[in-house]
Design an enzyme around this catalytic site. Structure first.
Site, mmCIF file in Angstrom:
data_model
loop_
_atom_site.group_PDB
_atom_site.id
_atom_site.type_symbol
_atom_site.label_atom_id
_atom_site.label_comp_id
_atom_site.label_asym_id
_atom_site.label_seq_id
_atom_site.Cartn_x
_atom_site.Cartn_y
_atom_site.Cartn_z
ATOM 1 N N ASP A 228 0.864 -1.182 0.000
ATOM 2 C CA ASP A 228 0.000 0.000 0.000
ATOM 3 C C ASP A 228 0.902 1.233 0.000
ATOM 4 O OD1 ASP A 228 -1.648 2.127 0.590
ATOM 5 O OD2 ASP A 228 -2.848 1.043 2.068
ATOM 6 N N ARG A 231 -0.062 4.399 2.134
ATOM 7 C CA ARG A 231 0.243 4.202 3.558
ATOM 8 C C ARG A 231 1.735 4.239 3.828
ATOM 9 N NH1 ARG A 231 2.586 -0.359 5.645
ATOM 10 N NH2 ARG A 231 2.110 -0.955 7.795
ATOM 11 N N GLY A 255 3.052 -2.232 17.663
ATOM 12 C CA GLY A 255 2.530 -3.100 16.613
ATOM 13 C C GLY A 255 3.452 -3.082 15.419
ATOM 14 N N ASP A 277 5.331 -6.371 19.187
ATOM 15 C CA ASP A 277 4.229 -6.987 18.459
ATOM 16 C C ASP A 277 3.879 -8.294 19.148
ATOM 17 O OD1 ASP A 277 3.192 -6.407 15.271
ATOM 18 O OD2 ASP A 277 2.576 -8.262 16.260
ATOM 19 N N GLU A 306 0.452 -4.160 26.925
ATOM 20 C CA GLU A 306 0.001 -3.828 28.275
ATOM 21 C C GLU A 306 0.653 -4.703 29.348
ATOM 22 O OE1 GLU A 306 -2.932 -2.458 25.307
ATOM 23 O OE2 GLU A 306 -1.899 -4.369 25.655
ATOM 24 N N GLU A 321 1.266 2.246 13.229
ATOM 25 C CA GLU A 321 0.227 2.170 12.208
ATOM 26 C C GLU A 321 -0.887 1.350 12.846
ATOM 27 O OE1 GLU A 321 -2.183 0.685 10.322
ATOM 28 O OE2 GLU A 321 -0.976 -0.256 8.761
ATOM 29 N N GLU A 330 -11.359 -2.809 14.450
ATOM 30 C CA GLU A 330 -10.189 -3.682 14.565
ATOM 31 C C GLU A 330 -8.890 -2.888 14.568
ATOM 32 O OE1 GLU A 330 -10.094 -7.050 11.958
ATOM 33 O OE2 GLU A 330 -11.433 -8.152 13.276
ATOM 34 N N SER A 335 -4.244 0.255 22.542
ATOM 35 C CA SER A 335 -2.827 -0.011 22.797
ATOM 36 C C SER A 335 -1.992 1.248 22.565
ATOM 37 C CB SER A 335 -2.332 -1.147 21.888
ATOM 38 O OG SER A 335 -2.983 -2.360 22.212
ATOM 39 N N HIS A 469 -5.272 -0.110 1.277
ATOM 40 C CA HIS A 469 -5.793 -1.422 1.688
ATOM 41 C C HIS A 469 -6.980 -1.274 2.643
ATOM 42 C CE1 HIS A 469 -3.380 -0.698 5.337
ATOM 43 N NE2 HIS A 469 -4.061 -1.658 5.908
#
Length: 521
Positions: A228, A231, A255, A277, A306, A321, A330, A335, A469
């Site tokens: 993408d 992005r 992430g 992640d 966490e 991201e 979603e 987080s 995406h």
């Protein structure tokens, strides 16, 4: 499996000087093959004949004192095994281990068996005790002059039995853990099937959903995201064109996935980057980091944000991201907010720092017929009862620009430096004006993302720009509206979380007397 089943010579045959020794006048050296496997340093390629010499090397050359670490974290043999596997997998700088206030390897994932090596067979429980194997070598040599050959053989066999016994215990422990996970999973799933009540403004402090994180273990998803260009180019430009903001800074990548944002940050001059992640893809990310020789500056951690501890107390910049479909579905906003509130220094930078959600009216009667009116006649049978369920769904798809009927309007904006977890809960009035004649068949939602720095960067996921995406989120209307150019529709869009899935959304759109309820689950 029992210890009696282990392929190990009886101790009495080896240690007592019995029949095996009476048949031969030799000194016994030929009775036992001693396979000396060299020990590779934990932090460099050098090899040594004994653990003791390797420990001394680690202490003198890498300032890594295993005994100090054992005492600092009150380590047991399981913690030691996890530490060795952690070092072999992550390849951290030894300073990270010695200077951290927490045991970074304290995750059961590092109990996962890897390649067998001499470090894993070391009798860690005896480290620092007397008269055990010496803690360090003296002048590069292991002091064993007071140990006679018979005692040495007995020690070897005893240690072999201990290793096998611990391997058995470890295997049993891992099996028990898996059984516990299965039981817990069953309890949780059965609990979720009941009708539990939760206030609409109760939010999550982190998601435990294995399905969500497992989905990011599929490499096709990462291919789509990296491919993408809207992005990825935007994140690259925001970071590299503002390298002055990253130079010598500490960065947290929330992430991190394949580590692309971590590598952009390192390329921009960040002194240290920590990527976190929870999905299995992080193991490939570790390979990617090493493949690009960035392991000295990028440190990856597998685990739930966490529940982990960073090697540093605070960071200068957080990049992530985190956005999902319709921005919030979603997504990882929870987080991101947790990371900001827990790890970011005062006046630190978050990227992106601002997002908004917009809606636009759509007129696409062909698509409406394929999705909605399809149920009027299915191979000669009426299935109109299905329409009610279809109208409850939100569709993620690309809206052709020539199908846009109205102007667009932003309905909510999120300041990521100050927002809280209730940013997912909002209600906004809207007014949309038809820019041509047509039939309003759906409302489409999308989001814009902003990096407000010295060199500003932004991107949109709307239907009027290059496809991303994320595409657009389409809400079909049961009561279509025929409009002429200049006509106006007024309404309200409300959004809240689902009680059964904190990453899901419930969206309500009201236009005139018509009220539509959509579930994004």
């Amino acid at each position: 499996m029992s210890l009696e089943d282990a392929d190990c010579p009886p101790l009495s045959d080896v240690c007592s000087g019995g029949a095996a020794y009476e048949e031969d006048d030799s000194d016994g050296w030929d009775e036992m093959e001693i396979n000396i496997e060299q020990t590779t340093c934990l932090f460099c390629p050098l090899q040594f004949h004994t653990i003791a010499v390797a420990l001394d090397h680690c202490r003198s050359e890498h300032k890594f004192d295993l005994l100090d670490l054992k005492n600092k974290y009150n380590m047991d043999c399981y913690s030691y095994l996890k530490m060795v596997n952690y070092i072999r997998l992550q390849k951290p700088d030894p300073r990270i281990l010695t200077e951290s206030s927490v045991a970074l390897w304290d995750d059961d994932v590092y109990l996962k068996p890897g390649d067998m090596e001499t470090w894993l067979m070391y009798d860690f429980d005896d480290l620092g005790s007397a008269p055990s194997t010496p803690h360090y070598a003296i002048d590069g040599k292991t002091p064993i002059s007071n140990i006679n050959f018979s005692d040495l053989q007995k020690q070897i066999q005893d240690l072999t039995m201990q290793v096998r016994h611990r391997d058995l215990l470890l295997e049993t422990y891992l099996k028990d853990m898996e059984k516990m996970r299965e039981v817990t999973r069953t309890i949780v799933e059965s609990g979720e099937s009941t009708n539990r009540k939760m206030a609409h403004n109760v939010v999550s402090s982190g998601c435990e959903s294995n399905d969500y994180f497992n989905s990011y273990s599929h490499f096709g998803i990462h291919h789509d995201m990296l491919n993408d260009k809207v992005r990825t180019d935007s994140y690259r430009d925001a970071i590299l064109k503002n390298a002055n903001s990253f130079k010598d800074k500490t960065v947290l990548d929330v992430g991190c996935g394949t580590g692309i944002l971590s590598m952009f940050s390192a390329k921009a001059g960040a002194e240290k980057v920590y990527g976190i992640d929870q999905s299995e893809v992080i193991y490939k990310a570790m390979d990617i980091i090493r493949e690009n020789n960035l392991q000295d500056r990028i440190h990856l951690i597998k685990g739930q944000l966490e529940k982990i501890n960073l090697p540093v107390e605070k960071v200068d910049i957080i990049v992530s991201e985190w956005m999902g479909y319709f921005l919030l579905f979603e997504g990882m906003l929870d987080s991101f907010v947790y990371a900001r509130d827990t790890f970011l220094k005062p006046n630190g930078i978050v990227l992106p720092n601002r997002c908004n959600i917009s809606i636009v009216g759509v007129s696409d009667t062909d698509r409406y017929d394929r999705v909605i009116n399809f149920w009027d006649d299915v191979y000669g049978f009426s299935m109109k009862c299905m329409k009610a369920e279809v109208f409850k769904e939100a569709f993620v798809e690309t809206v052709p620009e020539d199908k846009l009927l109205t102007n667009a309007q932003a309905i909510t904006e999120i300041d990521l430096k100050t927002c809280n977890l209730n940013a997912c809960i909002f209600s906004s009035k809207f007014t949309l004006t038809a820019e041509k004649d047509g039939t309003l068949t759906a409302i489409a939602g999308y989001f814009d993302t902003f990096f407000d720095l010295d060199n500003n960067v932004q991107f949109s996921t709307g239907p009027h720009v290059d496809k991303t995406h994320w595409q657009q989120t389409v809400f079909f209307l049961a009561d279509v509206v025929h409009m002429k150019r200049g006509d106006i529709i007024e309404g309200t869009l409300s959004c809240t979380r689902l009680t059964k899935n904190v990453r899901g959304l419930s969206v309500t759109i009201t236009i005139g007397k018509s009220k539509y309820q959509y579930v994004m689950d």
